[in-house]
Design a protein around this motif. Structure first.
Motif: not given
Length: 246
Positions: A50-53, A56-63, A66-68
């Motif tokens: 998921l981090d690869v997907m 940016g730096r691993g942002y939340c896929m909803y909002c 925030g960082l995931g």
């Protein structure tokens, strides 16, 4: 919210997921949750994918702000225990979205089909229109309406962040163009990378799409130069080359 390209997992991880799924008795959400809790290595592998997907730096896929920090089950375990280890059912979410908004909510239509946008399987902008001037979403479909509600996409802090992001994207696009005109390839690539690394990637996606729509001059307040730059094929190419999903 933006569309996310799902990656393929290593074969060994796929095998582990299939084994764990086979160990869940039909409809047993308690056992599914227990297996999920104790399968730390598998969870780490899922998080890595998921981090690869993620943007940016691993942002939340909803909002997108925030960082995931958590692996969310798009269709909750409580509703469908058999998908606890289904790779297609995992989304990277920030703690706030996961714990305070989406939680175990999963609205469906009369046929039992999801009324939440799955950002890894469809383009959210087919269901949502981002009003750039105020940073809030307008629903285009019933799925868009439910996603705004369940995920809290129009909460005040997100709207303010998107308003700021519009100005940041505009400045970065202008900087990208200046670097391109000067032949400064390193700076041009840096500008493209920065565009992709920012939170609120949905603002960049919405600006690129809306620049090509009728009424673009009204959306961008007659900023013809910005509209033209957003339409530039070279910008899209640089964003792709920089690893973005634009």
């Amino acid at each position: 919210m933006i569309g996310i390209r799902r990656v393929e997992l290593p074969g060994r991880v796929v095998a582990d997921l299939e084994d764990l799924t086979a160990r869940i008795p039909s409809g047993d959400s308690k056992e599914a949750r227990r297996l999920w809790r104790v399968s730390r290595a598998v969870r780490r592998s899922l998080r890595a994918g998921l981090d690869v997907m993620a943007a940016g730096r691993g942002y939340c896929m909803y909002c997108g702000d925030g960082l995931g920090s958590t692996v969310d089950h798009f269709e909750p375990i409580a509703r469908n225990p058999g998908r606890a280890f289904d790779w297609l059912n995992h989304v990277l979410a920030c703690e706030y979205c996961n714990s305070h908004h989406k939680r175990d909510l999963f609205p469906v239509d009369g046929d039992g089909e999801s009324l939440l946008i799955d950002p890894t399987a469809e383009d959210p902008l087919d269901h949502l229109f981002l009003v750039l001037s105020i940073g809030t979403y307008r629903a285009l479909t019933a799925k868009g309406e439910q996603t705004i509600k369940v995920c809290g996409l129009n909460r005040a802090q997100l709207a303010r962040g998107r308003e700021t992001a519009v100005n940041q994207v505009s400045a970065l696009v202008m900087g990208w163009w200046t670097a391109r005109e000067l032949g400064d390839d390193a700076k041009r690539r840096a500008m493209a990378w920065t565009l992709l690394d920012q939170p609120h990637a949905d603002v960049l996606h919405a600006m690129l799409r809306q620049a090509g729509m009728p009424g673009a001059r009204a959306v961008f307040r007659a900023d013809d130069e910005l509209i033209e730059l957003l339409r530039t094929p070279e910008l899209a190419e640089d964003l792709q080359l920089s690893g973005g999903a634009v």
